[in-house]
Design an enzyme around this catalytic site. Sequence first.
Site, PDB file in Angstrom:
ATOM      1  N   ASP A   3       0.737   4.823   1.616  1.00  8.78           N
ATOM      2  CA  ASP A   3       0.002   5.698   2.907  1.00  8.78           C
ATOM      3  C   ASP A   3      -0.832   6.767   2.225  1.00  8.78           C
ATOM      4  OD1 ASP A   3       1.180   4.100   4.785  1.00  8.78           O
ATOM      5  OD2 ASP A   3       2.914   5.376   5.259  1.00  8.78           O
ATOM      6  N   HIS A  40       0.760  -1.198  -0.022  1.00  8.56           N
ATOM      7  CA  HIS A  40       0.052   0.093   0.014  1.00  8.56           C
ATOM      8  C   HIS A  40       0.956   1.128  -0.099  1.00  8.56           C
ATOM      9  CE1 HIS A  40       0.777  -0.475   4.321  1.00  8.56           C
ATOM     10  NE2 HIS A  40       0.442   0.813   4.392  1.00  8.56           N
ATOM     11  N   HIS A  63       4.667   0.044   0.396  1.00  4.40           N
ATOM     12  CA  HIS A  63       5.450  -0.697   1.274  1.00  4.40           C
ATOM     13  C   HIS A  63       4.349  -1.669   2.058  1.00  4.40           C
ATOM     14  CE1 HIS A  63       3.650   2.824   3.553  1.00  4.40           C
ATOM     15  NE2 HIS A  63       3.717   1.832   4.533  1.00  4.40           N
ATOM     16  N   ARG A  93       5.542   6.534  14.010  1.00  6.39           N
ATOM     17  CA  ARG A  93       5.878   6.979  12.470  1.00  6.39           C
ATOM     18  C   ARG A  93       5.409   8.599  12.539  1.00  6.39           C
ATOM     19  NH1 ARG A  93       1.691   5.963   7.687  1.00  6.39           N
ATOM     20  NH2 ARG A  93       0.691   7.634   8.973  1.00  6.39           N
TER      21      ARG A  93
END
Length: 311
Positions: free
Chosen positions: A139, A137, A287, A302
């Site tokens: 983000d 996917h 990723h 993150r």
Amino acid sequence: MHDVATAQVAHPRPVLDKPLMHYGRRTLERLAPGAAPTVFELLRVEPLTPHFGAVLGGVDLTRPITDRLAAELRQALLEWKVVFFRGQHGFTPEHQLALSAVWGRPEINPFFARTGTEGISRLAKDAKAAGNKNIWHSDHSFMANPSLGAVLRAVEVPAAGGDTMWADMAAAYDNLPRDLKARIEDLTAVHDWEASWGALMNDEQKAAFRSTWPQVEHPVVVRHPRSGRRTLYVNEPFTRRITGLSEAENRELLDILVLQARIPEFQVRFRWEPDSIAIWDNIATQHYAVNDYFPQRRVMERIAIAGVPLS
């Protein structure tokens, strides 16, 4: 007697004779056409593959980031698309915010748990909460201005497993057949969060999120905001359909396009260690968080970097 020509035509094709099959060399370019590689003065660059992904060294990210270092960091990420640091002892959330500011301001994912530091999300998995990010996917593609990138730091890592993989979606585009490139050049696709994040919600919760996060459209092929390089921009969890195509055409085309991220020559894999950091270009890559460490504990923090409209 059977006609030889007829018999040859009628012979069934091999089961694996698919359009995605490819033997031998692929086109793997690190830089956009006409771009020259940078000679870095502050950063030490150790490539993980010849064209994609590199471990950077030679700097201590707990120290103030100078304008000169910031420029080299931006250029390294532009050229390698995902970069890594190891052994950044004492790297705190405040250092993570300073590092992400090299590229822009933080952007909150509305579905992630937050920490006590504004702009930082925590992804904690253990025996009670198994990892569920194991799908290729990009983000925030369900946002009108998808995230430009992210800075991820390892807080706690399992003894084995828990790697993350990235795929170079510029290489994925470069290696499409010429007729397929022409077919998708001007297409747009609808991106939405409901089929993925919405699976965990009831109808009332989904309605509340829908008022803030409507469906959005992005080009199937985007021009990277900095390099101008063509990049394939569809992903399995968030790309729902290509605009203007029938259901059958959508299924056939999306099946081909989303599978491009799974080709090993386009990928790099990173083994996390304590005090490791990953920074990736979210427009140029997808990723996949490998979910092979259950029931061990894995904690990451993150920062997503706010994006711009794609074209």
